[in-house]
Design an enzyme around this catalytic site. Structure first.
Site, PDB file in Angstrom:
ATOM      1  N   LYS A 231       0.757  -1.264   0.096  1.00 45.21           N
ATOM      2  CA  LYS A 231      -0.115  -0.121   0.080  1.00 45.21           C
ATOM      3  C   LYS A 231       0.747   1.303  -0.059  1.00 45.21           C
ATOM      4  O   LYS A 231       2.155   1.059   0.227  1.00 45.21           O
ATOM      5  CB  LYS A 231      -1.103  -0.059   0.949  1.00 45.21           C
ATOM      6  CG  LYS A 231      -2.175  -1.122   1.158  1.00 45.21           C
ATOM      7  CD  LYS A 231      -3.175  -0.815   1.905  1.00 45.21           C
ATOM      8  CE  LYS A 231      -4.499  -1.576   1.367  1.00 45.21           C
ATOM      9  NZ  LYS A 231      -5.588  -1.632   2.243  1.00 45.21           N
ATOM     10  N   ARG A 265      -4.036 -10.024   4.402  1.00 43.96           N
ATOM     11  CA  ARG A 265      -4.451  -9.857   3.208  1.00 43.96           C
ATOM     12  C   ARG A 265      -3.165  -9.529   2.479  1.00 43.96           C
ATOM     13  O   ARG A 265      -2.559  -8.192   2.453  1.00 43.96           O
ATOM     14  CB  ARG A 265      -5.593  -8.749   2.964  1.00 43.96           C
ATOM     15  CG  ARG A 265      -6.025  -8.716   1.580  1.00 43.96           C
ATOM     16  CD  ARG A 265      -7.192  -7.561   1.377  1.00 43.96           C
ATOM     17  NE  ARG A 265      -7.978  -7.999  -0.040  1.00 43.96           N
ATOM     18  CZ  ARG A 265      -7.362  -7.283  -0.785  1.00 43.96           C
ATOM     19  NH1 ARG A 265      -6.474  -6.305  -0.572  1.00 43.96           N
ATOM     20  NH2 ARG A 265      -8.096  -6.923  -1.935  1.00 43.96           N
TER      21      ARG A 265
END
Length: 296
Positions: A231, A265
Protein backbone atom coordinates in the site's frame (compact mmCIF):
# COMPACT_ATOMS: atom_id res chain seq x y z
CA UNK A 1 5.93 -7.53 23.07
CA UNK A 2 2.75 -8.92 21.60
CA UNK A 3 -0.98 -8.67 22.15
CA UNK A 4 -3.40 -11.60 22.42
CA UNK A 5 -6.86 -10.24 21.60
CA UNK A 6 -9.79 -11.32 23.81
CA UNK A 7 -11.63 -13.13 21.01
CA UNK A 8 -15.16 -14.05 22.03
CA UNK A 9 -15.57 -16.72 19.32
CA UNK A 10 -12.09 -17.59 18.06
CA UNK A 11 -13.10 -20.73 16.15
CA UNK A 12 -14.68 -19.80 12.84
CA UNK A 13 -15.98 -22.06 10.09
CA UNK A 14 -16.21 -20.27 6.77
CA UNK A 15 -17.16 -22.32 3.77
CA UNK A 16 -15.29 -25.63 3.98
CA UNK A 17 -12.47 -24.54 6.31
CA UNK A 18 -12.29 -23.92 10.03
CA UNK A 19 -9.84 -21.46 11.56
CA UNK A 20 -8.77 -21.14 15.19
CA UNK A 21 -7.90 -17.47 15.51
CA UNK A 22 -6.73 -17.86 19.11
CA UNK A 23 -3.73 -19.82 17.78
CA UNK A 24 -3.66 -19.26 14.04
CA UNK A 25 -2.72 -16.46 11.64
CA UNK A 26 -4.35 -16.88 8.24
CA UNK A 27 -2.98 -15.45 5.01
CA UNK A 28 -5.51 -14.17 2.49
CA UNK A 29 -4.35 -14.11 -1.13
CA UNK A 30 -5.47 -11.37 -3.49
CA UNK A 31 -6.88 -11.77 -7.01
CA UNK A 32 -7.97 -8.61 -8.77
CA UNK A 33 -9.83 -9.33 -11.98
CA UNK A 34 -9.41 -5.79 -13.20
CA UNK A 35 -7.31 -4.36 -16.03
CA UNK A 36 -6.13 -1.45 -13.87
CA UNK A 37 -5.50 -2.85 -10.39
CA UNK A 38 -3.09 -0.72 -8.41
CA UNK A 39 -0.51 -3.48 -7.93
CA UNK A 40 -0.47 -6.01 -10.77
CA UNK A 41 -1.86 -3.66 -13.44
CA UNK A 42 -4.11 -6.33 -14.96
CA UNK A 43 -1.86 -9.35 -14.53
CA UNK A 44 -4.81 -11.46 -13.33
CA UNK A 45 -7.50 -9.85 -15.48
CA UNK A 46 -7.90 -12.81 -17.84
CA UNK A 47 -10.20 -15.49 -16.42
CA UNK A 48 -7.66 -18.29 -16.67
CA UNK A 49 -4.98 -16.18 -15.00
CA UNK A 50 -7.33 -15.15 -12.20
CA UNK A 51 -8.26 -18.76 -11.46
CA UNK A 52 -4.63 -19.87 -11.68
CA UNK A 53 -3.55 -17.12 -9.29
CA UNK A 54 -6.17 -18.16 -6.74
CA UNK A 55 -5.13 -21.81 -6.91
CA UNK A 56 -1.45 -20.82 -6.69
CA UNK A 57 -2.26 -18.92 -3.50
CA UNK A 58 -3.87 -22.08 -2.14
CA UNK A 59 -0.78 -24.12 -3.04
CA UNK A 60 1.45 -21.52 -1.36
CA UNK A 61 -0.42 -21.88 1.92
CA UNK A 62 -3.15 -19.24 1.84
CA UNK A 63 -6.27 -20.29 3.68
CA UNK A 64 -8.37 -17.68 2.00
CA UNK A 65 -8.46 -15.78 -1.30
CA UNK A 66 -10.13 -12.42 -1.92
CA UNK A 67 -11.51 -11.82 -5.41
CA UNK A 68 -12.34 -8.34 -6.65
CA UNK A 69 -13.73 -6.94 -9.89
CA UNK A 70 -13.86 -3.22 -9.08
CA UNK A 71 -10.88 -1.10 -7.93
CA UNK A 72 -11.38 0.86 -4.70
CA UNK A 73 -9.82 3.97 -6.24
CA UNK A 74 -12.29 6.40 -7.82
CA UNK A 75 -9.59 7.29 -10.35
CA UNK A 76 -10.02 3.92 -12.07
CA UNK A 77 -12.59 3.42 -14.82
CA UNK A 78 -16.22 2.93 -13.80
CA UNK A 79 -17.40 -0.69 -13.73
CA UNK A 80 -21.08 -1.55 -14.18
CA UNK A 81 -22.81 -4.14 -12.04
CA UNK A 82 -23.15 -6.44 -15.06
CA UNK A 83 -19.43 -6.18 -15.79
CA UNK A 84 -18.52 -6.81 -12.15
CA UNK A 85 -20.68 -9.94 -12.19
CA UNK A 86 -18.98 -11.15 -15.38
CA UNK A 87 -15.58 -10.58 -13.84
CA UNK A 88 -16.14 -12.09 -10.42
CA UNK A 89 -18.70 -14.90 -10.50
CA UNK A 90 -16.88 -17.19 -13.00
CA UNK A 91 -13.69 -16.95 -10.92
CA UNK A 92 -15.56 -17.83 -7.73
CA UNK A 93 -17.25 -20.80 -9.39
CA UNK A 94 -14.03 -22.15 -10.89
CA UNK A 95 -12.02 -21.79 -7.67
CA UNK A 96 -14.80 -23.31 -5.55
CA UNK A 97 -14.88 -26.32 -7.90
CA UNK A 98 -11.12 -26.86 -7.62
CA UNK A 99 -10.32 -25.99 -4.00
CA UNK A 100 -11.80 -25.93 -0.52
CA UNK A 101 -10.09 -22.65 0.38
CA UNK A 102 -12.24 -19.81 1.71
CA UNK A 103 -13.34 -17.42 -1.02
CA UNK A 104 -14.36 -13.84 -0.33
CA UNK A 105 -15.58 -11.28 -2.83
CA UNK A 106 -14.60 -7.64 -2.48
CA UNK A 107 -17.82 -5.83 -3.40
CA UNK A 108 -20.27 -3.23 -2.16
CA UNK A 109 -23.13 -4.34 -4.45
CA UNK A 110 -25.93 -6.57 -3.09
CA UNK A 111 -26.53 -8.47 -6.35
CA UNK A 112 -22.84 -9.22 -6.79
CA UNK A 113 -22.71 -10.46 -3.21
CA UNK A 114 -25.77 -12.70 -3.66
CA UNK A 115 -24.55 -14.21 -6.95
CA UNK A 116 -21.05 -14.71 -5.56
CA UNK A 117 -22.28 -16.60 -2.51
CA UNK A 118 -24.46 -18.75 -4.76
CA UNK A 119 -21.35 -19.55 -6.83
CA UNK A 120 -19.31 -20.62 -3.79
CA UNK A 121 -18.05 -17.56 -1.92
CA UNK A 122 -18.27 -17.77 1.87
CA UNK A 123 -17.39 -14.18 2.76
CA UNK A 124 -18.31 -10.71 1.53
CA UNK A 125 -15.47 -8.21 1.94
CA UNK A 126 -17.24 -4.86 2.13
CA UNK A 127 -14.80 -1.95 2.00
CA UNK A 128 -17.68 0.50 2.39
CA UNK A 129 -18.36 -0.54 5.98
CA UNK A 130 -21.94 -1.76 5.46
CA UNK A 131 -23.05 1.55 4.03
CA UNK A 132 -25.76 -0.23 2.01
CA UNK A 133 -28.41 -1.93 4.16
CA UNK A 134 -29.52 -4.00 1.15
CA UNK A 135 -26.05 -5.55 1.15
CA UNK A 136 -26.44 -6.26 4.87
CA UNK A 137 -29.74 -8.00 4.13
CA UNK A 138 -28.08 -10.24 1.52
CA UNK A 139 -25.32 -11.19 3.96
CA UNK A 140 -27.88 -12.03 6.65
CA UNK A 141 -30.10 -14.01 4.28
CA UNK A 142 -27.28 -16.07 2.76
CA UNK A 143 -25.50 -16.77 6.03
CA UNK A 144 -22.21 -15.47 4.62
CA UNK A 145 -19.49 -14.06 6.81
CA UNK A 146 -18.57 -10.41 6.33
CA UNK A 147 -15.45 -8.29 6.58
CA UNK A 148 -16.49 -4.85 7.82
CA UNK A 149 -13.91 -2.27 6.80
CA UNK A 150 -13.47 1.28 8.00
CA UNK A 151 -13.81 3.87 5.26
CA UNK A 152 -15.54 7.24 5.38
CA UNK A 153 -16.29 8.17 1.77
CA UNK A 154 -18.94 6.49 -0.35
CA UNK A 155 -17.55 3.70 -2.58
CA UNK A 156 -15.31 5.04 -5.36
CA UNK A 157 -15.44 8.63 -4.10
CA UNK A 158 -12.51 10.75 -3.02
CA UNK A 159 -12.05 12.06 0.50
CA UNK A 160 -9.44 14.77 0.11
CA UNK A 161 -7.11 15.49 3.04
CA UNK A 162 -8.83 13.22 5.60
CA UNK A 163 -8.63 14.51 9.17
CA UNK A 164 -8.94 12.66 12.47
CA UNK A 165 -8.48 13.91 16.03
CA UNK A 166 -7.45 10.36 17.01
CA UNK A 167 -7.55 7.98 14.07
CA UNK A 168 -7.37 4.83 16.19
CA UNK A 169 -10.18 5.86 18.55
CA UNK A 170 -12.35 6.98 15.65
CA UNK A 171 -11.78 3.83 13.61
CA UNK A 172 -12.52 1.69 16.67
CA UNK A 173 -15.76 3.57 17.38
CA UNK A 174 -16.83 3.30 13.73
CA UNK A 175 -16.25 -0.45 13.66
CA UNK A 176 -18.02 -1.00 16.99
CA UNK A 177 -21.02 0.91 15.64
CA UNK A 178 -21.05 -1.10 12.42
CA UNK A 179 -20.93 -4.36 14.38
CA UNK A 180 -24.07 -3.27 16.23
CA UNK A 181 -25.77 -2.45 12.93
CA UNK A 182 -24.79 -5.82 11.49
CA UNK A 183 -26.07 -7.75 14.51
CA UNK A 184 -29.36 -5.83 14.49
CA UNK A 185 -29.61 -6.65 10.79
CA UNK A 186 -29.39 -10.38 11.41
CA UNK A 187 -25.66 -11.10 11.08
CA UNK A 188 -24.31 -12.82 14.22
CA UNK A 189 -20.98 -11.75 15.69
CA UNK A 190 -19.64 -15.19 14.78
CA UNK A 191 -19.83 -14.14 11.12
CA UNK A 192 -18.00 -10.79 11.46
CA UNK A 193 -14.35 -9.94 10.81
CA UNK A 194 -13.05 -6.38 11.18
CA UNK A 195 -10.61 -4.41 9.01
CA UNK A 196 -9.34 -0.96 10.12
CA UNK A 197 -8.82 -0.02 6.47
CA UNK A 198 -5.18 0.95 6.13
CA UNK A 199 -4.86 3.73 3.54
CA UNK A 200 -8.62 3.86 2.90
CA UNK A 201 -9.49 7.54 3.39
CA UNK A 202 -6.32 7.84 5.47
CA UNK A 203 -2.88 9.32 4.89
CA UNK A 204 0.40 7.57 5.69
CA UNK A 205 0.66 8.95 9.23
CA UNK A 206 -2.85 7.65 9.94
CA UNK A 207 -2.00 4.19 8.63
CA UNK A 208 1.24 4.05 10.61
CA UNK A 209 -0.62 5.03 13.77
CA UNK A 210 -3.20 2.30 13.12
CA UNK A 211 -0.40 -0.23 12.73
CA UNK A 212 1.44 0.65 15.93
CA UNK A 213 -1.80 0.83 17.96
CA UNK A 214 -3.69 -2.00 16.28
CA UNK A 215 -4.12 -3.76 19.61
CA UNK A 216 -6.66 -1.10 20.60
CA UNK A 217 -8.89 -2.15 17.70
CA UNK A 218 -8.21 -5.87 18.24
CA UNK A 219 -9.55 -5.36 21.77
CA UNK A 220 -13.07 -5.23 20.26
CA UNK A 221 -12.91 -9.03 20.50
CA UNK A 222 -13.58 -9.95 16.88
CA UNK A 223 -10.97 -11.34 14.46
CA UNK A 224 -9.04 -8.54 12.82
CA UNK A 225 -7.87 -8.42 9.21
CA UNK A 226 -4.86 -6.32 8.18
CA UNK A 227 -4.66 -5.33 4.51
CA UNK A 228 -1.25 -3.69 4.26
CA UNK A 229 0.34 -5.32 1.23
CA UNK A 230 2.17 -2.90 -1.09
CA UNK A 231 0.00 0.00 0.00
CA UNK A 232 0.89 3.65 -0.34
CA UNK A 233 1.81 4.00 3.32
CA UNK A 234 4.38 1.21 2.89
CA UNK A 235 5.88 3.02 -0.10
CA UNK A 236 5.87 6.44 1.56
CA UNK A 237 7.36 5.05 4.77
CA UNK A 238 10.25 3.38 2.95
CA UNK A 239 10.60 5.25 -0.34
CA UNK A 240 10.19 1.95 -2.20
CA UNK A 241 8.38 1.57 -5.53
CA UNK A 242 5.54 -0.96 -5.76
CA UNK A 243 7.64 -3.80 -7.22
CA UNK A 244 10.10 -3.50 -4.33
CA UNK A 245 7.74 -3.42 -1.33
CA UNK A 246 7.45 -7.12 -0.52
CA UNK A 247 9.82 -7.20 2.45
CA UNK A 248 8.45 -3.95 3.87
CA UNK A 249 4.88 -5.24 3.44
CA UNK A 250 5.74 -8.45 5.29
CA UNK A 251 7.30 -6.37 8.08
CA UNK A 252 4.11 -4.30 8.38
CA UNK A 253 1.98 -7.45 8.37
CA UNK A 254 4.16 -9.00 11.08
CA UNK A 255 3.74 -5.98 13.33
CA UNK A 256 -0.01 -6.19 12.75
CA UNK A 257 0.00 -9.89 13.70
CA UNK A 258 1.94 -9.17 16.89
CA UNK A 259 -0.64 -6.47 17.68
CA UNK A 260 -3.59 -8.83 17.29
CA UNK A 261 -4.39 -9.22 13.56
CA UNK A 262 -5.36 -12.77 12.67
CA UNK A 263 -5.88 -12.44 8.90
CA UNK A 264 -3.21 -10.92 6.64
CA UNK A 265 -4.33 -9.85 3.15
CA UNK A 266 -1.16 -10.14 1.07
CA UNK A 267 0.00 -10.22 -2.55
CA UNK A 268 3.10 -12.37 -1.95
CA UNK A 269 1.47 -15.36 -0.32
CA UNK A 270 4.56 -17.54 0.13
CA UNK A 271 6.50 -14.82 1.96
CA UNK A 272 3.50 -13.93 4.11
CA UNK A 273 2.81 -17.57 5.00
CA UNK A 274 6.44 -18.05 6.08
CA UNK A 275 6.21 -14.93 8.26
CA UNK A 276 2.88 -16.03 9.74
CA UNK A 277 4.25 -19.50 10.57
CA UNK A 278 7.28 -17.91 12.25
CA UNK A 279 5.08 -15.60 14.34
CA UNK A 280 2.83 -18.52 15.33
CA UNK A 281 5.84 -20.52 16.46
CA UNK A 282 7.43 -17.64 18.36
CA UNK A 283 4.14 -17.03 20.18
CA UNK A 284 3.85 -20.73 21.05
CA UNK A 285 0.77 -21.32 18.90
CA UNK A 286 2.59 -23.99 16.89
CA UNK A 287 5.50 -26.38 17.32
CA UNK A 288 8.65 -26.04 15.17
CA UNK A 289 8.50 -27.93 11.88
CA UNK A 290 11.49 -29.98 13.05
CA UNK A 291 14.25 -29.91 15.68
CA UNK A 292 17.87 -30.73 14.81
CA UNK A 293 20.09 -27.83 15.81
CA UNK A 294 22.35 -28.71 18.78
CA UNK A 295 20.40 -31.89 19.53
CA UNK A 296 23.13 -34.30 18.41
Amino acid sequence: MHYLPPLREPTRTMGRRTFHFDRQIVVMGIVNRTPDSFYDQGGTYALDRAVAAALAADAAGAGWVDIGGVPFSPDAAEVSEAEELDRVVPVVAAVAAASDMVISVDTFRPEVAARSVAAGAAVINDTSGLRDLDLLAVIAETGASVVITHSLAAPRHHLRRPRYDDVVAEVKAFLADRVEIAVRGGVPESKIILDPGHDLNKNTRHSLELTRRLDEIASLGLPLLAAVSNKDFVGEATGLAKPDRMAASVAAATVCALNGARVLRMHDVAAAVAAARMVETILGFAEPAYLRHNLD
